[in-house]
Scaffold this active site. Structure first.
Site, PDB file in Angstrom:
ATOM      1  N   ILE A   3     -23.289   7.514  11.295  1.00 32.66           N
ATOM      2  CA  ILE A   3     -23.462   6.438  10.548  1.00 32.66           C
ATOM      3  C   ILE A   3     -22.809   5.146  11.256  1.00 32.66           C
ATOM      4  O   ILE A   3     -23.074   3.951  11.059  1.00 32.66           O
ATOM      5  CB  ILE A   3     -22.760   6.412   9.093  1.00 32.66           C
ATOM      6  CG1 ILE A   3     -23.696   7.647   8.167  1.00 32.66           C
ATOM      7  CG2 ILE A   3     -22.990   5.388   8.247  1.00 32.66           C
ATOM      8  CD1 ILE A   3     -25.320   7.643   8.381  1.00 32.66           C
ATOM      9  N   SER A  63     -19.052   4.705  12.525  1.00 31.59           N
ATOM     10  CA  SER A  63     -17.629   4.635  13.061  1.00 31.59           C
ATOM     11  C   SER A  63     -17.169   6.027  13.377  1.00 31.59           C
ATOM     12  O   SER A  63     -17.598   7.392  12.543  1.00 31.59           O
ATOM     13  CB  SER A  63     -16.629   4.361  11.722  1.00 31.59           C
ATOM     14  OG  SER A  63     -16.838   4.886  10.806  1.00 31.59           O
ATOM     15  N   GLU A  86     -26.194   8.698   1.057  1.00 29.80           N
ATOM     16  CA  GLU A  86     -25.195   9.590   0.538  1.00 29.80           C
ATOM     17  C   GLU A  86     -25.923  10.771  -0.275  1.00 29.80           C
ATOM     18  O   GLU A  86     -26.756  10.147  -1.273  1.00 29.80           O
ATOM     19  CB  GLU A  86     -24.205   8.929  -0.194  1.00 29.80           C
ATOM     20  CG  GLU A  86     -23.161  10.114  -0.730  1.00 29.80           C
ATOM     21  CD  GLU A  86     -23.525  10.482  -2.001  1.00 29.80           C
ATOM     22  OE1 GLU A  86     -23.321  11.893  -2.195  1.00 29.80           O
ATOM     23  OE2 GLU A  86     -24.124   9.963  -2.724  1.00 29.80           O
ATOM     24  N   ARG A 131      -8.076   4.951  -0.045  1.00 28.32           N
ATOM     25  CA  ARG A 131      -8.893   4.043   0.614  1.00 28.32           C
ATOM     26  C   ARG A 131      -8.731   2.517   0.013  1.00 28.32           C
ATOM     27  O   ARG A 131      -8.877   2.474  -1.011  1.00 28.32           O
ATOM     28  CB  ARG A 131     -10.534   4.318   0.861  1.00 28.32           C
ATOM     29  CG  ARG A 131     -11.411   3.458   1.229  1.00 28.32           C
ATOM     30  CD  ARG A 131     -11.118   3.283   2.808  1.00 28.32           C
ATOM     31  NE  ARG A 131     -12.222   2.597   3.204  1.00 28.32           N
ATOM     32  CZ  ARG A 131     -12.491   2.095   4.435  1.00 28.32           C
ATOM     33  NH1 ARG A 131     -11.081   1.784   5.182  1.00 28.32           N
ATOM     34  NH2 ARG A 131     -13.313   1.228   4.744  1.00 28.32           N
ATOM     35  N   CYS A 132      -8.066   1.722   1.079  1.00 28.64           N
ATOM     36  CA  CYS A 132      -8.032   0.368   0.433  1.00 28.64           C
ATOM     37  C   CYS A 132      -8.761  -0.333   1.566  1.00 28.64           C
ATOM     38  O   CYS A 132      -8.868  -0.120   2.778  1.00 28.64           O
ATOM     39  CB  CYS A 132      -6.701   0.091   0.830  1.00 28.64           C
ATOM     40  SG  CYS A 132      -5.480   1.131  -0.414  1.00 28.64           S
ATOM     41  N   HIS A 176     -15.838  12.039   2.819  1.00 32.10           N
ATOM     42  CA  HIS A 176     -14.745  11.579   1.984  1.00 32.10           C
ATOM     43  C   HIS A 176     -14.049  12.815   1.418  1.00 32.10           C
ATOM     44  O   HIS A 176     -12.877  12.883   0.821  1.00 32.10           O
ATOM     45  CB  HIS A 176     -15.297  10.838   0.773  1.00 32.10           C
ATOM     46  CG  HIS A 176     -15.936   9.441   0.891  1.00 32.10           C
ATOM     47  ND1 HIS A 176     -17.068   9.230   1.258  1.00 32.10           N
ATOM     48  CD2 HIS A 176     -15.328   8.623   1.228  1.00 32.10           C
ATOM     49  CE1 HIS A 176     -17.537   8.316   1.512  1.00 32.10           C
ATOM     50  NE2 HIS A 176     -16.444   7.662   1.452  1.00 32.10           N
ATOM     51  N   ARG A 200       0.652  -1.288   0.017  1.00 33.04           N
ATOM     52  CA  ARG A 200      -0.112   0.015  -0.057  1.00 33.04           C
ATOM     53  C   ARG A 200       0.770   1.397  -0.133  1.00 33.04           C
ATOM     54  O   ARG A 200       0.609   2.423   0.609  1.00 33.04           O
ATOM     55  CB  ARG A 200      -1.104   0.047   1.263  1.00 33.04           C
ATOM     56  CG  ARG A 200      -2.057  -1.001   1.018  1.00 33.04           C
ATOM     57  CD  ARG A 200      -2.929  -0.946   2.531  1.00 33.04           C
ATOM     58  NE  ARG A 200      -2.215  -1.283   3.559  1.00 33.04           N
ATOM     59  CZ  ARG A 200      -2.799  -0.945   4.746  1.00 33.04           C
ATOM     60  NH1 ARG A 200      -4.039  -0.317   4.744  1.00 33.04           N
ATOM     61  NH2 ARG A 200      -2.052  -1.346   5.935  1.00 33.04           N
ATOM     62  N   ASP A 231     -26.240  -2.171   7.952  1.00 29.26           N
ATOM     63  CA  ASP A 231     -25.543  -1.531   6.942  1.00 29.26           C
ATOM     64  C   ASP A 231     -25.832  -2.345   5.643  1.00 29.26           C
ATOM     65  O   ASP A 231     -25.263  -3.290   5.839  1.00 29.26           O
ATOM     66  CB  ASP A 231     -24.092  -0.991   6.861  1.00 29.26           C
ATOM     67  CG  ASP A 231     -23.862   0.185   8.002  1.00 29.26           C
ATOM     68  OD1 ASP A 231     -24.941   0.943   8.099  1.00 29.26           O
ATOM     69  OD2 ASP A 231     -22.702   0.389   8.444  1.00 29.26           O
TER      70      ASP A 231
END
Length: 764
Positions: free
Chosen positions: A440, A442, A674, A524-525, A703, A16, A608
């Site tokens: 949402i 986290s 969203e 974002r991975c 984001h 990464r 979710d």
């Protein structure tokens, strides 16, 4: 001789490296030149990894997204970023995420960032692309700088380069006309730029260009089909050869069209459309290449090489040098290298192939087809043994799970009463104000959280120490939410590494890689778990953590779960049974967890289903069957609870308008979606569909590092109230906050709570 090539390679690096390089740059911890040098190093390594192929893709590397790269190559920048000066890369990141690097925003008026480009799913994958933006006045201007750099590098490494570009029809189809104009009307303007790009490749001594048109695997309206004929007629005068590339599905009624276009070769995804190969051979001109996607580019199971050779060999005899072989699609969707997975269960590891191993499979197939079968006899024998071992393994099948599936009936997916009766009981129990606020699920995954998790995994931290660290983070999240004044709280998910992997680790039938990362968007991975066998839940997975969080507050605490469809779609799924069967198994496991949460006193439970739409087949004619079992799986998971327990679900970064009826059929009490990047456009469906339950249109784009103002949130909610009765609206972010920093989250949520109070005051 059969030609081998690749459609695209993972860009993030085996460790990464791209992710970490991007994040250092965005934080102002490294320079632009250092980031660009990292990009060059990764490209060089990845081209080296693909040595031995006859043609290697160039232009598949992107610092954020390949569609955004194409927008810059075509000179199609949103108006809001055209006035910025400085390096082009900074403008690129402004479109991608609202701003570039910390300390680089010196242009007047950009201190608070600009609106990031809208982001949505790349066909039916978990990759997200930045949506091209159009108006009736959009003009295009060629910028070859990206290809100039990469082709120069490839030439220095003596790479037989095959530039990869997104075709004109797919580019327009994937974009959005911000003023409601006809995207197709822009075709006469965009085609001269594409022709100029092909001329540029000719000058650069390129022989083959890969031109991706994945929309040919979808149902196209007649005007779009006609546009293919018109557009590609404009490519007849060219000095390079074109390989028209399709993937992710069958061509069906578009097969004749694709075969008739004036190109030099056609790529067909044989994992999804093998039965169309024979027709393609008949319909392609006698000089055309047929590229066969014989290796699955989207899943990680070994290819049955001997079985593949059985159907490839006749094609090789028939076509000779006109046969090319490749993975079915870009390898962007699989991890880089299985060789680093020393901790993975050896038996399961023997069944797998990541990107580099898939290229090895490609070379073995080519050797066998090119008359060297004896030279690869040992490899073919080892492959056959691995395929047989997986098929016969007792770890794959669980009779108890199959018996539980056989007991599923229609009643399992039904709530006791309809929404109206449930809403009355929930209102009496929860006592929430108008425009209730929540998040949402986290909260930021801090360095402390990651350190504790790493130490726990390595054995440096005992379970009691890890539990204490996670409880401290949970308490921090609860106290911050109480101070902000949120109405329904969450525990923050400090203990979760990923919303799918966390659950997979606690379910029988899953395995996990250590370095099996794939890119979702930008930096974002995700590391999809490997669903190899029948699924069951040995023990409760979340009850202890959420129960602890509820004990800290008198406010309602929302239990957070990932739904069965999303767990399925965000896993590497077994390919030896229908996906629906695996989804029902997951539904029963999540149902047991929901009932345990309710039994523990949790009265708000969110399940979710961020990936519900993502799993839709590309063709609308096939939607019905998928939506039937996907919605039924959610209902099985959710609907065993009593009326007073409020069920939420969440979906993000997809177009929902065309499946709104199915979303309503899920019968969740509250759905959060969203909408901020689309400026509430995703609520257009509610102009014509009377959605019966409650909805939280996301008002904070998580984001982007930009912090929404109270006024902006109020404006968005007023737009929502034009379509949905205000008494059924919630106020919440777009998605989870784990990727953000507390310094961004707290002021954004403070503005969100203030906006909700303003809305309540105005409603009185």
């Amino acid at each position: 001789m059969v030609t081998t090539h690749n459609l695209g390679f993972p860009r993030i690096g085996a460790q990464r490296e791209l992710k970490f390089g991007l994040e250092r740059y965005w934080k102002g911890e490294s320079s632009r030149d250092e980031l660009k040098e990292l990009g060059a190093q990764l490209r060089a390594r990845h081209w080296s990894d693909q040595r031995g192929l006859d043609l290697v893709p160039v232009g598949d590397f992107a610092f954020y997204d390949q569609v955004l790269d194409m927008s810059f190559t075509l000179g199609n920048l949103p108006e809001r970023v055209r006035g910025f000066h400085g390096d082009k890369l900074d403008n690129y990141f402004r479109v991608a995420r609202g701003r570039s690097a910390q300390g680089e925003e010196q242009h007047a008026g950009c201190c608070g960032g600009v609106a990031a480009g809208e982001m949505t799913k790349w066909f039916d994958t978990n990759y997200h692309y930045i949506v091209p933006e159009f108006t009736a006045g959009t003009q295009f201007n060629l910028d070859t700088s990206n290809f100039l750099e990469q082709l120069r590098e490839a030439r220095e490494q003596r790479v037989k380069a095959k530039p990869v570009i997104l075709g004109p029809l797919s580019y327009l189809w994937l974009g959005k006309a911000k003023d409601g104009s006809d995207k197709l009307a822009l075709l006469p303007r965009i085609m001269p730029v594409y022709r100029a790009l092909l001329d540029y490749f000719r000058v650069m001594d390129v022989e083959w260009v890969q031109i991706d048109e994945p929309v040919l695997a979808t149902e196209l309206e007649p005007a779009w089909r006609d546009a293919f004929t018109t557009a590609y007629a404009g490519f007849e005068e060219r000095g390079v050869k074109l390989l028209l590339t399709t993937y992710f599905g069958q061509l069906k009624e578009n097969l004749d069209l694709a075969c008739a276009l004036p190109v030099d070769g056609l790529h067909i995804d044989a994992i999804n459309a093998r039965d169309e190969l024979a027709l393609a051979v008949q319909k392609l001109p006698a000089h055309s290449v047929l590229s066969v996607g014989a290796i699955n580019g989207r899943n990680i199971w070994k290819t049955d090489l001997n079985a593949t050779l059985e159907w490839l060999a006749p094609l090789a005899q028939q076509l000779g040098e006109r046969l090319w072989i490749a993975p079915s699609c870009s390898l962007l969707h699989v991890p880089v290298d299985l060789a680093s997975e020393a901790r993975l269960d050896p038996e399961i590891r023997s069944w797998l192939a990541f990107a580099l191993q898939k290229l090895d499979e490609l070379r073995i197939l080519a050797a066998a087809l090119n008359g060297q079968r004896d030279a690869v006899a040992a490899e073919l024998a080892a492959n056959a043994a691995a395929i047989a071992a997986r098929r016969q393994s007792p770890r794959v099948h669980n009779p108890a799970v199959k018996a539980a599936l056989a007991r599923i009936d229609a009643q399992l997916g039904k709530r006791q009463n309809g929404y109206a009766a449930r809403a009355e009981k929930q209102a009496a129990l929860l006592k929430l104000p108008a425009f209730p606020t929540t998040t949402i699920g986290s909260f930021p995954q801090t360095a402390e959280i990651r350190r504790a998790r790493s130490q726990y995994k390595s054995g440096a931290l005992e379970h009691t120490g890890y539990q204490a660290a996670m409880r401290a983070e949970i308490e921090r999240s609860v106290r911050e939410q109480e101070q902000l004044g949120l109405d329904v709280l969450v525990h923050g998910e400090a203990e979760r590494n990923d919303m799918v992997e966390y659950f997979g680790e606690q379910l029988d039938g899953y395995a996990f890689s250590q370095f099996g990362w794939v890119q979702s968007y930008g930096s974002r991975c995700v590391k999809p778990p490997i669903l190899f066998g029948d699924i069951s839940r040995p023990n409760a997975m979340t009850v202890e953590w959420i129960g602890y969080a509820q004990s800290l507050t008198d406010k309602p605490m929302k239990g957070m779960l990932t739904g069965p469809v999303t767990i399925l779609n965000w896993s590497f799924v077994r390919d030896d049974q229908p996906r629906s069967v695996s989804c029902y198994q997951l539904a029963l496991a999540i149902r047991a967890e929901v009932l345990d949460l309710e039994k523990a006193g949790v009265r708000v439970i969110q399940i979710d289903e961020a990936a519900l739409r993502e799993g839709l087949p590309l063709r609308r004619a096939q939607w019905g069957d998928y939506l039937r079992w996907a919605v039924e799986s959610f209902r099985i998971a959710a609907n065993g609870v009593g009326d007073a327990t409020q069920i939420h679900t969440h979906m993000c970064y997809s177009e929902f308008n065309d499946i709104i009826a199915s979303i309503a059929d899920m019968d969740a009490d509250v759905i959060t979606i969203e909408t901020s990047r689309s400026d509430m456009e995703l609520l257009d469906a509610f102009d014509h569909f009377n959605y019966p339950n409650e909805i939280g249109p996301g008002v904070y784009d998580i984001h982007s590092p930009n912090i929404p103002t109270e006024q902006h949130i109020v404006q968005l909610m007023r737009k929502a109230a034009e379509r949905i009765p205000a008494e059924r609206l919630w106020v919440n972010p777009d998605c989870g906050l784990k990727t953000r920093q507390w310094a961004e989250v707290l002021p954004a949520l403070s503005n969100m709570v203030a906006a909700a109070k303003t809305l309540r005051a105005q409603a009185q």
